[in-house]
Scaffold this motif. Structure first.
Motif, short mmCIF file in Angstrom:
data_model
loop_
_atom_site.label_atom_id
_atom_site.label_comp_id
_atom_site.label_asym_id
_atom_site.label_seq_id
_atom_site.Cartn_x
_atom_site.Cartn_y
_atom_site.Cartn_z
N MET A 118 64.74 33.41 56.52
CA MET A 118 65.58 32.29 56.94
C MET A 118 67.04 32.69 56.73
O MET A 118 67.40 33.16 55.66
CB MET A 118 65.23 31.05 56.12
N LYS A 119 67.85 32.51 57.75
CA LYS A 119 69.27 32.85 57.68
C LYS A 119 70.10 31.56 57.73
O LYS A 119 69.83 30.68 58.54
CB LYS A 119 69.68 33.74 58.85
N PHE A 120 71.08 31.51 56.85
CA PHE A 120 71.97 30.35 56.80
C PHE A 120 73.41 30.85 56.81
O PHE A 120 73.75 31.80 56.09
CB PHE A 120 71.72 29.53 55.53
N ASN A 121 74.26 30.23 57.60
CA ASN A 121 75.67 30.58 57.67
C ASN A 121 76.46 29.28 57.75
O ASN A 121 76.46 28.62 58.79
CB ASN A 121 75.95 31.47 58.88
N LYS A 122 77.11 28.93 56.66
CA LYS A 122 77.88 27.68 56.59
C LYS A 122 79.33 28.03 56.29
O LYS A 122 79.61 28.89 55.45
CB LYS A 122 77.34 26.77 55.48
N GLN A 123 80.26 27.36 56.97
CA GLN A 123 81.68 27.62 56.74
C GLN A 123 82.48 26.34 56.76
O GLN A 123 82.15 25.39 57.47
CB GLN A 123 82.25 28.54 57.83
N LEU A 124 83.55 26.38 55.98
CA LEU A 124 84.55 25.32 56.00
C LEU A 124 85.88 25.99 56.27
O LEU A 124 86.31 26.86 55.51
CB LEU A 124 84.61 24.58 54.67
N ASP A 125 86.52 25.62 57.37
CA ASP A 125 87.86 26.11 57.70
C ASP A 125 88.81 24.94 57.48
O ASP A 125 88.66 23.89 58.10
CB ASP A 125 87.91 26.57 59.15
N THR A 126 89.77 25.11 56.56
CA THR A 126 90.67 24.00 56.23
C THR A 126 91.55 23.60 57.40
O THR A 126 92.06 22.49 57.42
CB THR A 126 91.55 24.34 55.01
N ALA A 127 91.71 24.47 58.39
CA ALA A 127 92.48 24.11 59.57
C ALA A 127 91.70 23.12 60.45
O ALA A 127 92.30 22.34 61.18
CB ALA A 127 92.83 25.34 60.39
N LYS A 128 90.37 23.16 60.36
CA LYS A 128 89.52 22.26 61.16
C LYS A 128 88.40 21.71 60.29
O LYS A 128 87.22 22.01 60.52
CB LYS A 128 88.94 23.03 62.33
N PRO A 129 88.71 20.89 59.30
CA PRO A 129 87.65 20.40 58.40
C PRO A 129 86.64 19.49 59.08
O PRO A 129 85.52 19.35 58.61
CB PRO A 129 88.43 19.65 57.31
N GLU A 130 86.99 18.91 60.22
CA GLU A 130 86.05 18.03 60.92
C GLU A 130 84.90 18.82 61.55
O GLU A 130 83.86 18.27 61.86
CB GLU A 130 86.78 17.21 62.00
N LEU A 131 85.08 20.14 61.72
CA LEU A 131 84.03 21.00 62.26
C LEU A 131 83.25 21.69 61.13
O LEU A 131 82.69 22.76 61.32
CB LEU A 131 84.64 22.06 63.18
N CYS A 132 83.23 21.05 60.00
CA CYS A 132 82.62 21.64 58.80
C CYS A 132 81.19 22.09 59.02
O CYS A 132 80.42 21.42 59.69
CB CYS A 132 82.64 20.64 57.65
N CYS A 133 80.97 23.21 58.42
CA CYS A 133 79.63 23.77 58.21
C CYS A 133 79.12 24.61 59.36
O CYS A 133 78.15 25.33 59.19
CB CYS A 133 78.64 22.69 57.83
N ASP A 134 79.72 24.58 60.53
CA ASP A 134 79.35 25.51 61.60
C ASP A 134 80.27 26.72 61.50
O ASP A 134 81.47 26.58 61.29
CB ASP A 134 79.53 24.86 62.97
N PRO A 135 79.71 27.92 61.62
CA PRO A 135 80.56 29.13 61.49
C PRO A 135 81.56 29.22 62.64
O PRO A 135 81.19 29.19 63.80
CB PRO A 135 79.56 30.28 61.53
N LEU A 136 82.83 29.29 62.29
CA LEU A 136 83.90 29.38 63.28
C LEU A 136 84.57 30.75 63.27
O LEU A 136 85.15 31.17 64.25
CB LEU A 136 84.97 28.31 63.00
N VAL A 137 84.50 31.43 62.14
CA VAL A 137 85.20 32.70 61.95
C VAL A 137 84.17 33.77 61.59
O VAL A 137 83.30 33.54 60.76
CB VAL A 137 86.24 32.58 60.81
#
Length: 146
Positions: A118-137
């Motif tokens: 099982m692979k998990f990739n969670k991200q928080l980008d402070t420039a776009k906190p409303e898009l939390c938890c989906d990998p953006l970078v």
């Protein structure tokens, strides 16, 4: 007429022994899969909550990497998240934002020599906190520089 009804009733006896055995085997396998994989998905849900809570913190931009890791560690301790998710925490500071990433892979033995990955990739980008938890970078580019 009576023999037609008898033949029809003879065909409607229900499942055979082998039919029931197959149903029980399939249900047993499904329950085994759920019992082995569910804890990983519960931990992933807690990681989402931790990142969202961290994103709502107004002091996040002023926090050091150590303070961010300590805050996440506290959340993990309270929610009993252990192992790979806690070790995979990575904080990358940029000129305009901070990216908090938890990218990990779990291998869970399922039956005999069969494993589930099982692979998990969670991200928080402070420039776009409303898009939390989906990998953006893609943080692999930062790892290659180090």
């Amino acid at each position: 007429m009576g023999s037609a009804i008898q033949v029809s009733l003879g065909r409607q006896r229900g499942m055979s022994y082998w039919g029931w055995l197959l149903v029980i085997a399939v249900l047993g396998f499904a329950l085994t899969c759920v019992s082995k994989m569910a804890p990983a998905y519960v931990d992933a849900r807690y990681i989402n909550e931790a990142l969202k809570t961290l994103g709502e913190n107004p002091e996040l931009e002023n926090m050091t990497v150590g303070q961010i890791k300590k805050e996440m560690g506290r959340f993990f301790l309270i929610n009993n998240v252990r192992g790979a998710p806690t070790e995979a925490l990575q904080v990358v500071r940029g000129a305009k934002s901070t990216v908090v990433s938890i990218n990990y892979e779990l291998r869970q033995p399922l039956v005999y020599n069969v494993d589930v990955v099982m692979k998990f990739n969670k991200q928080l980008d402070t420039a776009k906190p409303e898009l939390c938890c989906d990998p953006l970078v893609d943080l692999e580019q930062f790892r290659k520089r180090d």
